[in-house]
Design a protein around this motif. Structure first.
Motif, PDB file in Angstrom:
ATOM      1  N   GLU A  71       0.806  -1.223   0.000  1.00 30.42           N
ATOM      2  CA  GLU A  71       0.000   0.000   0.000  1.00 30.42           C
ATOM      3  C   GLU A  71       0.842   1.277   0.000  1.00 30.42           C
ATOM      4  O   GLU A  71       0.560   2.217  -0.723  1.00 30.42           O
ATOM      5  N   LYS A  72       1.863   1.314   0.818  1.00 33.09           N
ATOM      6  CA  LYS A  72       2.650   2.538   0.984  1.00 33.09           C
ATOM      7  C   LYS A  72       4.134   2.344   0.665  1.00 33.09           C
ATOM      8  O   LYS A  72       4.936   3.218   0.966  1.00 33.09           O
ATOM      9  N   VAL A  73       4.488   1.239   0.051  1.00 33.61           N
ATOM     10  CA  VAL A  73       5.901   0.928  -0.169  1.00 33.61           C
ATOM     11  C   VAL A  73       6.587   1.984  -1.032  1.00 33.61           C
ATOM     12  O   VAL A  73       7.676   2.447  -0.711  1.00 33.61           O
ATOM     13  N   ILE A  74       5.954   2.384  -2.123  1.00 33.40           N
ATOM     14  CA  ILE A  74       6.574   3.367  -3.017  1.00 33.40           C
ATOM     15  C   ILE A  74       6.740   4.706  -2.299  1.00 33.40           C
ATOM     16  O   ILE A  74       7.799   5.331  -2.375  1.00 33.40           O
ATOM     17  N   GLU A  75       5.717   5.124  -1.573  1.00 29.51           N
ATOM     18  CA  GLU A  75       5.784   6.376  -0.818  1.00 29.51           C
ATOM     19  C   GLU A  75       6.891   6.322   0.234  1.00 29.51           C
ATOM     20  O   GLU A  75       7.669   7.269   0.388  1.00 29.51           O
ATOM     21  N   LEU A  76       6.978   5.216   0.951  1.00 32.42           N
ATOM     22  CA  LEU A  76       8.019   5.041   1.963  1.00 32.42           C
ATOM     23  C   LEU A  76       9.400   5.036   1.316  1.00 32.42           C
ATOM     24  O   LEU A  76      10.317   5.708   1.795  1.00 32.42           O
ATOM     25  N   LYS A  77       9.546   4.311   0.228  1.00 31.57           N
ATOM     26  CA  LYS A  77      10.831   4.237  -0.475  1.00 31.57           C
ATOM     27  C   LYS A  77      11.281   5.625  -0.921  1.00 31.57           C
ATOM     28  O   LYS A  77      12.447   5.994  -0.733  1.00 31.57           O
ATOM     29  N   GLU A  78      10.375   6.405  -1.474  1.00 33.59           N
ATOM     30  CA  GLU A  78      10.730   7.750  -1.925  1.00 33.59           C
ATOM     31  C   GLU A  78      11.156   8.639  -0.761  1.00 33.59           C
ATOM     32  O   GLU A  78      12.133   9.377  -0.861  1.00 33.59           O
ATOM     33  N   ALA A  79      10.447   8.555   0.346  1.00 31.26           N
ATOM     34  CA  ALA A  79      10.786   9.363   1.518  1.00 31.26           C
ATOM     35  C   ALA A  79      12.148   8.969   2.091  1.00 31.26           C
ATOM     36  O   ALA A  79      12.966   9.833   2.433  1.00 31.26           O
TER      37      ALA A  79
END
Length: 98
Positions: free
Chosen positions: A72-80
């Motif tokens: 769900e939030k992997v891409i957002e977490l990776k970018e941060a």
């Protein structure tokens, strides 16, 4: 992947760590099942550990296991995390790091 970020004085470990730039990810499980991270004593221990990170100049991201598992939030977490690592590398390069 765990990293003992406060050794030898404490037994705290980061779930995922980038020690050269002091960036970590903590995966907190049991969100919906009243797991360890939701019990009062454990919440206090997590606060103490969070303060330990801060005192040592770490940037820490928290995520529940569900976000990792279902993506769900992997891409957002990776970018941060990548932005934090990049910022820390620049700080180190110019001598601004702690």
């Amino acid at each position: 992947m765990e990293f003992a970020f406060a050794a030898p004085e404490r037994k705290w470990r980061a779930d995922i760590a980038f020690p050269r730039v002091r960036v970590a990810i903590e995966i907190d499980g049991g969100t919906w099942t009243l797991g360890r991270h939701n019990r009062p004593g454990s919440v206090l221990k997590d606060m103490e550990k969070g303060n330990g990170y801060a005192a040592r100049g770490w940037v820490v991201f928290h995520t529940p296991w569900e976000w990792i598992e279902d993506g769900e939030k992997v891409i957002e977490l990776k970018e941060a995390v990548c932005k934090a690592i990049e910022r820390r590398q620049i700080e180190k390069m110019y001598g601004w790091a702690q």
